[in-house]
Design a protein around this motif. Structure first.
Motif, short mmCIF file in Angstrom:
data_model
loop_
_atom_site.label_atom_id
_atom_site.label_comp_id
_atom_site.label_asym_id
_atom_site.label_seq_id
_atom_site.Cartn_x
_atom_site.Cartn_y
_atom_site.Cartn_z
N ILE A 163 0.87 -1.17 0.00
CA ILE A 163 0.00 0.00 0.00
C ILE A 163 0.91 1.22 0.00
CG2 ILE A 163 -1.80 1.26 1.21
CD1 ILE A 163 -2.70 -1.35 2.45
N GLY A 164 0.95 1.88 -1.15
CA GLY A 164 1.90 2.98 -1.29
C GLY A 164 3.31 2.43 -1.24
N ASN A 165 4.10 2.98 -0.35
CA ASN A 165 5.48 2.50 -0.19
C ASN A 165 5.63 1.58 1.02
OD1 ASN A 165 6.47 3.97 -2.41
ND2 ASN A 165 6.59 5.84 -1.17
N GLU A 166 4.52 1.18 1.60
CA GLU A 166 4.56 0.36 2.80
C GLU A 166 4.00 -1.04 2.53
OE1 GLU A 166 2.52 2.36 5.91
OE2 GLU A 166 3.93 4.05 6.00
N GLN A 167 4.43 -1.99 3.34
CA GLN A 167 3.95 -3.36 3.27
C GLN A 167 3.10 -3.65 4.50
OE1 GLN A 167 4.31 -5.57 0.86
NE2 GLN A 167 5.83 -4.56 -0.43
N LYS A 168 1.90 -4.15 4.25
CA LYS A 168 0.98 -4.47 5.33
C LYS A 168 0.77 -5.98 5.37
CE LYS A 168 -3.91 -3.99 6.60
NZ LYS A 168 -5.22 -3.45 6.17
N SER A 169 0.86 -6.56 6.56
CA SER A 169 0.62 -8.00 6.72
C SER A 169 -0.87 -8.26 6.85
CB SER A 169 1.35 -8.54 7.95
OG SER A 169 2.75 -8.46 7.77
N LEU A 170 -1.33 -9.29 6.15
CA LEU A 170 -2.73 -9.69 6.23
C LEU A 170 -2.86 -10.97 7.04
CD1 LEU A 170 -3.97 -9.19 2.54
CD2 LEU A 170 -3.94 -7.54 4.41
N ASP A 171 -3.98 -11.13 7.70
CA ASP A 171 -4.27 -12.38 8.39
C ASP A 171 -4.45 -13.50 7.36
OD1 ASP A 171 -4.21 -11.19 10.89
OD2 ASP A 171 -6.37 -10.79 10.90
N VAL A 172 -4.00 -14.69 7.71
CA VAL A 172 -4.16 -15.85 6.82
C VAL A 172 -4.81 -16.99 7.62
CG1 VAL A 172 -2.17 -15.22 5.41
CG2 VAL A 172 -1.86 -16.76 7.36
N PRO A 173 -5.46 -17.91 6.93
CA PRO A 173 -6.08 -19.04 7.64
C PRO A 173 -5.03 -19.88 8.36
CG PRO A 173 -6.84 -18.91 5.35
CD PRO A 173 -5.68 -17.97 5.47
N LYS A 174 -5.34 -20.30 9.56
CA LYS A 174 -4.46 -21.16 10.33
C LYS A 174 -5.03 -22.57 10.40
CE LYS A 174 -1.82 -17.63 11.46
NZ LYS A 174 -0.46 -17.48 10.85
N SER A 175 -4.15 -23.55 10.43
CA SER A 175 -4.61 -24.93 10.59
C SER A 175 -5.16 -25.12 12.00
CB SER A 175 -3.47 -25.91 10.35
OG SER A 175 -3.92 -27.24 10.48
N THR A 176 -6.28 -25.80 12.07
CA THR A 176 -6.88 -26.12 13.36
C THR A 176 -6.75 -27.62 13.58
OG1 THR A 176 -8.49 -24.35 13.11
CG2 THR A 176 -8.99 -26.05 14.72
N CYS A 177 -6.09 -28.00 14.66
CA CYS A 177 -5.84 -29.41 14.93
C CYS A 177 -6.75 -29.90 16.06
CB CYS A 177 -4.38 -29.64 15.30
SG CYS A 177 -3.20 -29.20 13.98
N SER A 178 -7.20 -31.12 15.92
CA SER A 178 -8.08 -31.73 16.93
C SER A 178 -7.82 -33.22 16.96
CB SER A 178 -9.55 -31.45 16.61
OG SER A 178 -9.87 -31.93 15.31
N ARG A 179 -8.09 -33.84 18.11
CA ARG A 179 -7.85 -35.27 18.22
C ARG A 179 -9.01 -36.03 17.60
NH1 ARG A 179 -4.47 -38.61 19.60
NH2 ARG A 179 -3.04 -37.00 20.37
N ALA A 180 -8.70 -36.83 16.60
CA ALA A 180 -9.72 -37.63 15.91
C ALA A 180 -9.81 -39.04 16.47
CB ALA A 180 -9.41 -37.69 14.41
N MET A 181 -8.73 -39.51 17.09
CA MET A 181 -8.70 -40.86 17.67
C MET A 181 -7.56 -40.92 18.67
SD MET A 181 -6.99 -42.82 14.38
CE MET A 181 -7.93 -41.83 13.21
#
Length: 770
Positions: free
Chosen positions: A557-575
């Motif tokens: 954005i202009g001369n600056e860099q902005k970090s965006l949120d990204v999807p995170k892995s969600t871990c859960s016990r399946a067995m």
């Protein structure tokens, strides 16, 4: 005292004085300058001072649409994607020749006038009056910049673009007011910089940096005199003066710019004359836009990332919001793709399946415990021509995949086993497992309404020699259909559905799995990514992690860099860990001595399962090590090719099996992807050998006797046993053949045989007693 606007600033009278001295000359003057006849457009009332005053005072410069760069996990560029090919640069990074050329030809009095050039306006008015038409416009660079702002804000919406470019006095009035505002706020240098970054130069190039790259394969700061003149000349009509399609017309226009530069004193006449004699010097770089241009065969992975972006709420509440952000671009997206793994996948696919084959292959690799998608590829390249496809066979429909996924065959059986073990069934559980049987009925479902086999549907094993009883270990290794149907009948469908829910196993169209016993045999369509990620849960000792493909995103954005949120892995016990360790032990047996032997890795522990569906329309291998999991599918996207008597990858096959074609693809892909990486071991459990605690009890030995084989079992092969016979035929059996008593009755020769027909009372493959 003149009346002030509520927002402050100039009064209506003061604005009118600034705006063409008095007004817009009743609308007709401006209409005569750059618009068709005023009467034809009905403009008289729209050019009033009141209308000018009511236009909002603040114009926000739009964030210019730019290229988005997609990187692999190591920071290497995979592809650039954009709706408009643009790279915004500072004025200091634009050649001085280019700056002078655009001013000379578009607005030579740029540094002498304000937002509106009254002298130029009157000159244009006079010229148009003499010609009887619109021979000359009077827009300054500032006014043109405002117009481009409106076009940029419209994006790809044709209605909004039409509004932004409509030939009406109302638009002209709005444009002039904003031009005044911009002149006061930005100043000449910033206006020129913005103009050179926003303007369209033809050939999909927006802004001077993209134009310099497109036509001359160089940066804007390196443009020489004649190159700058050519680019400046394009702006007036990018199609008419396109040097790629009409070099002669572009040359004439360039020379016009050079002449004008000499006239205004930017260059000498000698410099202009010398530049006119030189050729255009084009060095065209074709646009490399979109995932179709991705390196390392990663077009489908790239498209998967794009579809994740457009469907994940992390990037906007609505798809329209997400698409707007994507099209605006200026993003740098670092993905989870491992270049070593990706190259290995593509090399393996290319070696084993040709793009011209009647069937296709797709492969996906993921990392257990993190959900990171490491590689994704297929045998038919991304494209729209012959032997190409735009469908990503590795993913579900909502992410660009096929409508329903592909039936998985026996690769579904580990889910049934996991559900049973999690519910308390031992891995030594045995069933009669006949060669052929009716589907059990009734079978309990999650609802109170059980499944009932009203049509008398049947299920059978691959070969007539495959009949039980079997325990789970051997049934998994040999992929015994009737065993798993009996197992699912025993535990009911609900535990299986709950297990697949925990593993996020859904059909290719995103719907839940149906509660029917046939799911045990993989009758439902799933995607390779779904299968790879579910099996990764076994490798991660029961922890399921949602797949992720994006590590980070920054936006310029202009001369600056902005970090965006990204999807995170969600871990859960399946067995439980114990259940996962038990399944790992079972599936290691598949590659050690079962149907997946051709897929087993030689330098590290591996486990997996083969799968082949009805009429051999699909073949699968899904497998894993403790630190990587992968799924390979081979078949026809339209499900109309039976893989019998078929040539795949230059090799003729009478029958295609999961362990025969997908298995070696998986093996080569994984071997390359894991080369140089750690080789951790599984946490295995002790599962007693089938039909006895050791090789000598109730089993034929490795040296089958005249009437015995290494399949043994109770009375040779009648009840259970392995498919393959003994390796060395003996005369009367040996001491490893078991401890059965001598029968007190006699039977005709060959009355009871092993799972493969014995000859001469046994040839190492069958036998009476073993």
């Amino acid at each position: 005292m003149p009346k002030k606007r509520s927002g402050g600033g100039l009064s209506a009278t003061q604005q009118a004085a600034k705006f063409l001295g008095v007004s817009v000359l009743a609308g007709a003057v401006m209409a005569g300058i750059a618009l068709p006849a005023a009467g034809a457009l009905g403009l008289a009332a729209k050019g009033s001072v009141k209308g000018f005053d009511e236009i909002p005072a603040n114009l926000k410069s739009p964030q210019l649409s730019q290229r988005t760069t997609i990187l692999d996990s190591k920071g290497n560029q995979l592809a650039t994607v954009y709706s408009r090919d643009r790279t915004v640069v500072d004025l200091k990074d634009i050649s001085p020749y280019m700056q002078k050329a655009i001013v000379a030809i578009e607005d030579s009095r740029f540094y002498k006038h304000g937002a509106i050039d009254l002298k130029g306006l009157l000159r244009a008015l006079n010229k148009n009056a003499q010609s009887g038409g619109v021979a000359q416009g009077a827009s300054t660079l500032t006014q043109q910049l405002v117009k481009n702002y409106f076009i940029e804000e419209a994006g790809d919406d044709p209605t909004k673009v039409a509004e932004a470019t409509q030939q009406t006095l109302g638009r002209k009035v709005r444009e002039l007011k904003y031009a005044i505002q911009i002149e006061e706020k930005l100043g000449k240098k910033k206006i020129l910089e913005n103009y050179l970054n926003i303007t369209f130069f033809g050939e999909q190039a927006y802004g001077v940096e993209a134009a310099a790259q497109r036509y001359f394969s160089k940066h804007a700061k390196d443009l020489n005199l004649q190159e700058s003149a050519m680019l400046a000349g394009i702006v007036q009509s990018p199609s008419r003066y396109d040097p790629v399609n009409d070099e002669a017309e572009a040359t004439k226009r360039r020379n016009t710019v050079l002449r004008r530069m000499a006239e205004v004193g930017d260059i000498s006449q000698a410099e202009a004359d010398a530049a006119k004699e030189k050729p255009l010097g084009l060095h065209v770089s074709r646009p490399k836009n979109g995932c179709i241009t991705a390196s390392k065969g990663a077009a489908f992975f790239c498209k998967y990332v794009e579809n994740v972006f457009l469907t994940d709420p992390t990037f906007g509440k609505t798809r329209e919001d997400r698409a707007k952000l994507w099209n605006r671009g200026g993003l740098t997206i670092r993905t989870t793709m491992d270049p070593q793994a990706q190259e290995s996948v593509q090399a393996s696919l290319k070696d084993h399946v040709y793009k011209s084959d009647s069937v296709a292959a797709a492969a996906t690799l993921v990392e257990p415990g993190t959900g990171k998608v490491l590689a994704m590829g297929q045998s038919k390249p991304f494209g729209y021509g012959k032997d190409e496809t735009e469908y990503n066979f590795s993913v579900n429909r909502d992410l660009g995949g096929s409508n329903y996924g592909f039936p998985t065959g026996s690769t579904f059986k580990p889910f049934v086993a996991a559900a049973a073990i999690e519910g308390g069934k031992p891995a030594t559980q045995a069933y009669s497992s006949p060669y052929k049987m009716n589907y059990p009925s009734p079978v309990q479902r999650c609802s109170s309404n059980p499944y009932v086999n009203t049509k008398g549907e049947t299920v059978e094993n691959e070969n007539t020699s495959e009949h039980g009883p079997y325990r789970m270990k051997e049934a998994m290794a040999k992929s015994i259909n009737t065993y798993f149907v009996q197992l699912i009948s025993d535990i009911g469908l609900c535990p299986v559905v709950k297990m697949t829910d925990a593993l996020h196993v859904v059909q290719g169209d995103g719907s839940k799995l149906p509660e029917t016993p046939s799911i045990a045999l993989g009758s439902i369509g799933l995607s390779p990514l779904t299968m790879a990620n579910a099996y990764a849960t076994f490798a991660a000792r029961g922890m399921y992690c949602t797949p992720v493909s994006i590590e980070s995103i920054t936006q310029k954005i202009g001369n600056e860099q902005k970090s965006l949120d990204v999807p995170k892995s969600t871990c859960s016990r399946a067995m439980t860990e114990k259940t996962a360790d038990t399944v790992n032990t079972l599936l290691r047996g598949v590659v050690d001595s079962g149907t997946g032997q051709q897929a087993g890795l030689t330098d590290r522990e591996s486990a997996g399962k083969t799968g082949t569906t009805d009429e051999r329309k699909n073949a699968w291998f899904v497998g894993y090590t403790p630190n990587m999991a992968g799924a390979v599918w081979v078949g026809s996207a339209k499900q109309n090719v039976k893989m019998t008597r078929i040539t795949i990858g230059g090799v003729y096959r009478d029958l295609v099996f999961g362990g025969q074609v997908p298995g070696p693809i998986w093996k080569d892909a994984m071997a390359g992807a894991l080369a140089g990486k750690d080789a951790p071991e599984f946490n295995l459990v002790d599962i007693p050998d089938d039909r006895g605690d050791d090789e000598g009890k109730g089993r034929g030995g490795n040296n089958g006797g005249k009437n015995g084989d290494n399949t043994g079992g109770v009375i040779g092969g009648l009840i259970g046993g392995l498919t393959d016979g003994g390796t060395t035929a003996g005369t009367t059996g040996d001491t490893t053949g078991g401890t059965f008593p001598t029968p007190t009755f006699s039977l005709p020769g060959n009355f009871i045989q092993g799972q493969a027909n014995g000859g001469n009372n046994g040839n190492g493959n069958g036998g009476l007693l073993g």
